[in-house]
Design a protein around this motif. Sequence first.
Motif: not given
Length: 651
Positions: A218-247
């Motif tokens: 955790p103490e690696a620096g402020r930039g350490a959280a960026a990959p985690v946030i990016a991964a979470m964003t990609r997963r949320l985008d994927l969920m949105t894409a699936v919901a849109r596909l079904l609708l």
Amino acid sequence: MSNPDGSVSARKELADLAARRDALRQTAALEGANLRPTLDAALAELDAAIDAFAAAHDGSAAGPPDEAALDALHAERRLLRALFHEAPVALILVERDGTVRRVNQAAGALLDTGSGYATGRPFTAFVNLPSRAAVDSLLTAVIRTGQARQVRCELLTGTGTTECELTAGLARPRGDADQLIVAVREAPAPAPGGGPETGGRKKSGRQGAKTRAKAARPEAGRGAAAPVIAAMTRRLDLMTAVARLLLENAPLNETVALRRCAQLLAGELTAWVMVDVARGNRLRRQYVVGGDDQPSAELARTAAAQEPEPGSLPHTVHDTGSSQLITHADDAGVLGDGPDGVPLLMLLGTTSVLSVPVSDGEHCYGALTLARRPGAGHFEMADLGVVEEIGEQLALAITMDRRVRRLTQVADALRHSLLPRELPGVPGIEAATSHLAATENPEVGGDFVDAYRTPSGWGVAIGDVCGRGEGVATVSAAARHAIRAVAHSTHDPAEVLKAANQIILAEEFSGRFVTACAAHVRWRDERLEVTLGNAGHPAPLLLRPDGELRQLRGGGLPLGIFPDAGPGLEQHELSAGDTLIFYSDGLADAHRPGQGYFDDQLPGEVAALAGRAPGQILARLQEVALEFCQGTLRDDITMLALRVGDPPGPA
């Protein structure tokens, strides 16, 4: 009796060992350090420490150890653990059966798993598939000969694979089973053109492990959280894409939705996706989707031809309804066999697998299985959670689709029984029917129309139930069948409607009522005698061939309100060319803001249709009614037209 000289000697030996350990650590940290001799020295120090430990253990057998000796022994054990954990090279302690017993900090950083994850798992699960057999043979040879050996292989990490050199040796601690010590060193990448190393790929050796270990903290620096946030964003985008596909695919087509979802997952998660669907009592492979290139397409076709076997991961997940994540698959047969007995996992070149049920919690429709090649990294719990949610969304969509389809089939069956497209042929009469469903609330309505035999001729009926929905359809069906049943024993429309009223009242349909018009027709020489009974329904229109139009009397009270309600009754004689037009109140009540109701212009529209066939008359009335209300119908429109033809000949 304590042994001061022995205690002093042990302490000195420990101090010397600690000093050499520190020197090795400093040497390994130097820029451009050659780690191979450092590794050999570290292993030698481990051997020396083990020998010292064994000697101390042997010495203790001669007599009870004194307190100082025990202190020295405990200190030595602590030193051994610290030396293993803090060693500047990646070290893995492996049991004789091949399972990992312990991983030091550097090895955990190299594998991107931490030091506790690997414990208890087969060591070869962290080796890429093409190298597993060689590594397994290496470990076996070391156990058999006791001699250290080396091999070059690819290890699986959290982000892909890393080319490494393994050095395995056998440790024989007294009083404990033999164990393997595996030292791991990242192999240097060849320089461009095949020359000597000029920096390697990424970072190699301890420097690469050190960098990853720092990034994992955790103490690696402020930039350490960026990959985690990016991964979470990609997963949320994927969920949105699936919901849109079904609708966007509503009303749902199961086949199309499953295929599109598999293609979306394959692209977004860089994985092979297998869709297995329950058909009857068996699980069938529906799709396999991978890359877009030709070899991947051929592999997908090959894999799609293999049905999921009982005991395979997809089958187990479907049977149990529980998801499974295999970060590093050590069992090559987890997906079943492909052609010629080659495991499907190896055929696809994958090492990380997850599988989730396509389930809404009540029904399980199949399994969604993803397999990833090592170059894309292994699946994580977050991936499993996203795919689980997608499996549940698919299942809910399938459940709703099948429910809607069943309701639609029931509605179609009800509508067909209440509103047949063709009536039985009445001798000497040309008949036509039409029906338009409401646009504002397209559930099953309460309209019905029927034609039936009576003891002395033929009967026709048209009716409407107040309201809409399945309950209304039930009342409509009861009224239609009551009229038909009573008419088999009497031809009098008034008696028919009275009896139907009593039946509807007895059923207690929650206060719903029915408007109906029943007619009895029979030939009297050259003319058709028509007796009309009306229970609160719009009165029929009589259209003569010359364009004369008469609105008949109608009258009466609806069925299902009062037990002594009497229908209106009238009788007419019709000649060839005369047309009777029956209709539900949806036609008269068609509304247009600012223009009133269609009932006001209905007579003029009907009069203009004199001389036309019944089917043409009804088609034109539908057209002008829709134009009048601008396509918005608040109620169903049902019509029946009877045109008198030539009297039938003698039977």
